[in-house]
Design an enzyme around this catalytic site. Structure first.
Site, PDB file in Angstrom:
ATOM      1  N   ASP A 294      45.587  38.829  36.733  1.00  0.00           N
ATOM      2  CA  ASP A 294      44.302  39.414  36.360  1.00  0.00           C
ATOM      3  C   ASP A 294      44.483  40.921  36.252  1.00  0.00           C
ATOM      4  O   ASP A 294      45.397  41.498  36.862  1.00  0.00           O
ATOM      5  CB  ASP A 294      43.253  39.064  37.421  1.00  0.00           C
ATOM      6  CG  ASP A 294      41.819  39.261  36.939  1.00  0.00           C
ATOM      7  OD1 ASP A 294      41.625  39.744  35.799  1.00  0.00           O
ATOM      8  OD2 ASP A 294      40.896  38.934  37.705  1.00  0.00           O
ATOM      9  N   HIS A 295      43.616  41.544  35.478  1.00  0.00           N
ATOM     10  CA  HIS A 295      43.694  42.994  35.285  1.00  0.00           C
ATOM     11  C   HIS A 295      42.991  43.731  36.421  1.00  0.00           C
ATOM     12  O   HIS A 295      41.759  43.661  36.517  1.00  0.00           O
ATOM     13  CB  HIS A 295      43.023  43.382  33.961  1.00  0.00           C
ATOM     14  CG  HIS A 295      43.766  42.943  32.746  1.00  0.00           C
ATOM     15  ND1 HIS A 295      43.135  42.501  31.598  1.00  0.00           N
ATOM     16  CD2 HIS A 295      45.088  42.889  32.475  1.00  0.00           C
ATOM     17  CE1 HIS A 295      44.042  42.189  30.687  1.00  0.00           C
ATOM     18  NE2 HIS A 295      45.230  42.415  31.199  1.00  0.00           N
ATOM     19  N   TYR A 468      37.673  40.857  35.029  1.00  0.00           N
ATOM     20  CA  TYR A 468      37.235  39.515  34.599  1.00  0.00           C
ATOM     21  C   TYR A 468      38.176  38.821  33.636  1.00  0.00           C
ATOM     22  O   TYR A 468      37.738  38.126  32.727  1.00  0.00           O
ATOM     23  CB  TYR A 468      35.824  39.582  33.979  1.00  0.00           C
ATOM     24  CG  TYR A 468      34.899  40.566  34.641  1.00  0.00           C
ATOM     25  CD1 TYR A 468      34.587  40.448  35.991  1.00  0.00           C
ATOM     26  CD2 TYR A 468      34.341  41.623  33.928  1.00  0.00           C
ATOM     27  CE1 TYR A 468      33.738  41.359  36.624  1.00  0.00           C
ATOM     28  CE2 TYR A 468      33.495  42.541  34.534  1.00  0.00           C
ATOM     29  CZ  TYR A 468      33.202  42.400  35.887  1.00  0.00           C
ATOM     30  OH  TYR A 468      32.362  43.315  36.499  1.00  0.00           O
ATOM     31  N   HIS A 469      39.493  38.943  33.863  1.00  0.00           N
ATOM     32  CA  HIS A 469      40.452  38.329  32.945  1.00  0.00           C
ATOM     33  C   HIS A 469      41.495  37.470  33.663  1.00  0.00           C
ATOM     34  O   HIS A 469      42.694  37.637  33.435  1.00  0.00           O
ATOM     35  CB  HIS A 469      41.158  39.419  32.135  1.00  0.00           C
ATOM     36  CG  HIS A 469      40.241  40.267  31.318  1.00  0.00           C
ATOM     37  ND1 HIS A 469      40.531  41.570  30.968  1.00  0.00           N
ATOM     38  CD2 HIS A 469      39.027  40.009  30.775  1.00  0.00           C
ATOM     39  CE1 HIS A 469      39.536  42.069  30.260  1.00  0.00           C
ATOM     40  NE2 HIS A 469      38.617  41.140  30.122  1.00  0.00           N
ATOM     41  N   PRO A 470      41.087  36.521  34.512  1.00  0.00           N
ATOM     42  CA  PRO A 470      42.085  35.671  35.178  1.00  0.00           C
ATOM     43  C   PRO A 470      42.738  34.695  34.198  1.00  0.00           C
ATOM     44  O   PRO A 470      42.054  34.089  33.368  1.00  0.00           O
ATOM     45  CB  PRO A 470      41.264  34.931  36.242  1.00  0.00           C
ATOM     46  CG  PRO A 470      39.882  34.871  35.665  1.00  0.00           C
ATOM     47  CD  PRO A 470      39.714  36.163  34.902  1.00  0.00           C
TER      48      PRO A 470
END
Length: 552
Positions: A294-295, A468-470
């Site tokens: 994730d980021h 919010y990028h898993p």
């Protein structure tokens, strides 16, 4: 509801909407979509600014928490995930970004044939209807509407002027010949309304196609197997548990957090972990739930007196009344905002092949995912690390299918991620301190005390969280830790495919919604065994890639 279908799709999010919409184009196959949330067609979804009501709450949102993060001073992180048709595309910031071409070439280099940039560009184009661009990089006939923002916010020009003052490049297309630069995002909207994956691919066909069944508030508890073949699912709906059978395939599209959870609940995953919670193993796949990426993201925040930003004030409320009227009559103005109106992709070192940080410039004050509100108005800027080295996990809390998964992104587990974020912090703060933006800032809320690199590291650990990028928890590959092959079929099993962000081997350099929709488009061809990519389309993609390579 019929008891048997050709395809059962678990999850009506971005990947699931695409697969269901495309597969049901063939009237000879029956398709069933099972979505745990609602229809995703209310006004809070359609009005872009409604995201502020969904992201920090459980409205159309699973609103998961992480385990305490050692790299973040033991803080519990937040993981919002869409719970409605459209999935996270029903609650997100609608930013249309594909990532860098090198991300996909890297996937292919890992042994995933058919996933290079040349291979996937046609599927991005198949999905897209871009209102402004019509060239080798963009499509004009896809279900996903992509448009310029309609807010007419003067902060967009101020942000671009700040970039010029900081000596940063400007770009008007992050998805074209080259990604690097500062610009204004295009968004998944149409006529000022959110255009989720469900709105593009699914909603138009509900009730219109006899072969398409869409069930909402239907939570799948487990996949059913006969031997090594997936033959159906067990679903809880309206307090009743039912069994649905499948003739061809079960397609998992529950997302990077819940697809591995459902696999493990169904007996597919690390055998020892499954046994520890009383689940019998159907297929030992040790990579299920591993490789979570994730980021990590830090947010600068400033108060301002400008009513061009969204906030809480008497003057702002008066203006908002006029903005509501404008939205109703024109579908323009503040209510069409995606909040993160500006952005950028930058390199922290000139020798890098691709940008390693991404910015999101927000026309509101963001604190703790909008869960902590401030009186007045403000603006913010996110900076996130695009290719972190840290790897986390998703595991089971118990064998209860209604329990939330145990989510550990392991932010900053690799200390090199902290140092990269220090560099990104400095670049972003330099941008925010340019005259074009500094003159609008009354007060720096979060970083005024930061003087040294040690101060930056301490502040990063205190305030960093997800953007919010898993992805990556059922990654594609051929080695022992891979979960799916390049056809997205689960290793060692039959009749089971995964079509969501969990299959990404590595995190792409950008927002993950458009790539997930691309994965759905490509999966449709893999499932059908027939490619929609003509030689002419492939030649265009290769020419675009060659042009982009020459440009960089």
């Amino acid at each position: 509801m019929s008891q048997q279908f050709d395809y059962i799709i678990v999850g009506g999010g971005s990947g699931g909407s695409v697969v269901a919409g495309r597969l049901s184009e063939d009237p000879n196959v029956s398709v069933c979509v099972l979505e745990a949330g609602g229809r995703g067609d209310s006004m809070v979804v359609k009005v872009p600014a409604g995201a502020v009501a969904m992201m920090p709450t459980k409205l159309n949102n699973w609103a998961f928490d992480t385990v305490p993060q050692a790299g973040l001073n033991g803080r519990v992180g937040y993981q919002p995930r869409g719970k409605a048709l459209g999935g996270s595309s029903a609650i997100n910031a609608m930013v249309y970004i594909r990532g860098h071409r090198s991300d996909y070439d890297h996937w292919a280099s890992l042994g995933n044939s058919g996933w290079s940039y040349d291979d996937v560009l046609p599927y991005f184009r198949l999905s897209e209807h871009n209102e402004r661009f019509d060239n080798a990089w963009h499509g004009r006939n896809g279900p996903l509407n992509v448009s310029d923002l309609r807010t007419d916010n003067p902060f967009q020009a101020r942000y671009l002027e700040a970039a010029r003052q900081a000596g940063l490049p400007i770009t008007d297309d992050f998805n074209g010949a080259q990604q690097e630069g500062i610009g204004i995002y295009q968004v998944t909207q149409k006529q000022g309304e959110r255009w989720s994956a469900a709105r593009g691919y699914l909603h138009p066909h509900i009730g219109q196609r006899a072969n398409l069944t869409v069930e909402t508030h239907a939570q799948v508890r487990r996949i059913l197997f006969e031997g090594k073949r997936a033959v159906g699912v067990e679903v809880l709906q309206n307090g009743t548990v039912r069994t649905l059978r499948v003739r061809r395939e079960v397609v998992l599209a529950a997302g990077a957090l819940q697809t591995p959870q459902l696999l493990m609940l169904s007996g597919v995953g690390p055998a020892q972990e499954l046994a520890s919670v009383g689940i019998q193993t159907v297929q030992h796949l040790p990579g299920v739930g591993r490789n979570l990426q994730d980021h990590p993201d830090f947010v600068f925040g400033y108060s301002t007196s400008s009513l061009d930003t969204l906030g809480v004030s008497l003057r702002g409320s008066v203006r908002m009344l006029s903005e509501i009227l404008r939205f109703r009559s024109e579908r323009r103005g503040m209510l069409t905002t995606n909040f993160a109106e500006g952005g950028g992709f930058l390199k922290t070192r000139p020798d890098l092949e691709a940008p390693d940080i991404q910015l999101h410039f927000v026309v509101a004050l963001v604190d703790n995912h909008a869960r902590r509100m401030h009186l007045g108005h403000g603006f913010s800027c996110h900076v996130c690390l695009l290719r972190p080295r840290s790897r986390g996990t998703v595991t089971l809390r118990s064998n209860d299918p209604l329990a939330a998964p145990v989510i550990d992104p392991a932010f900053f587990a690799d200390p090199r991620d902290v140092e990269d974020m220090v560099a990104g912090f400095k670049i972003t703060r330099g941008l925010m301190q340019t005259p074009a933006l500094a003159k609008w800032a009354k007060r720096d809320l979060f970083t005024s005390h930061v003087k040294t690199d040690d101060d930056i590291r301490a502040t990063l650990r205190q305030r960093t969280d997800t953007v919010y990028h898993p992805v990556g928890t059922c990654r594609m590959g051929q080695d022992d830790m891979a979960v799916v092959d390049a056809q997205l079929r689960v290793h060692g099993l039959e009749g089971l495919r995964i079509v969501d962000a969990s299959i990404m081997p590595t995190l792409i350099g950008g927002n993950t919604n458009a790539p997930t929709i691309m994965i759905g488009e490509k999966a449709v061809d893999l499932i059908r065994g027939v490619s929609r990519v003509t030689p002419q389309v492939r030649a265009q993609a290769e020419a675009a890639n060659a042009h982009a390579t020459a440009a960089t």
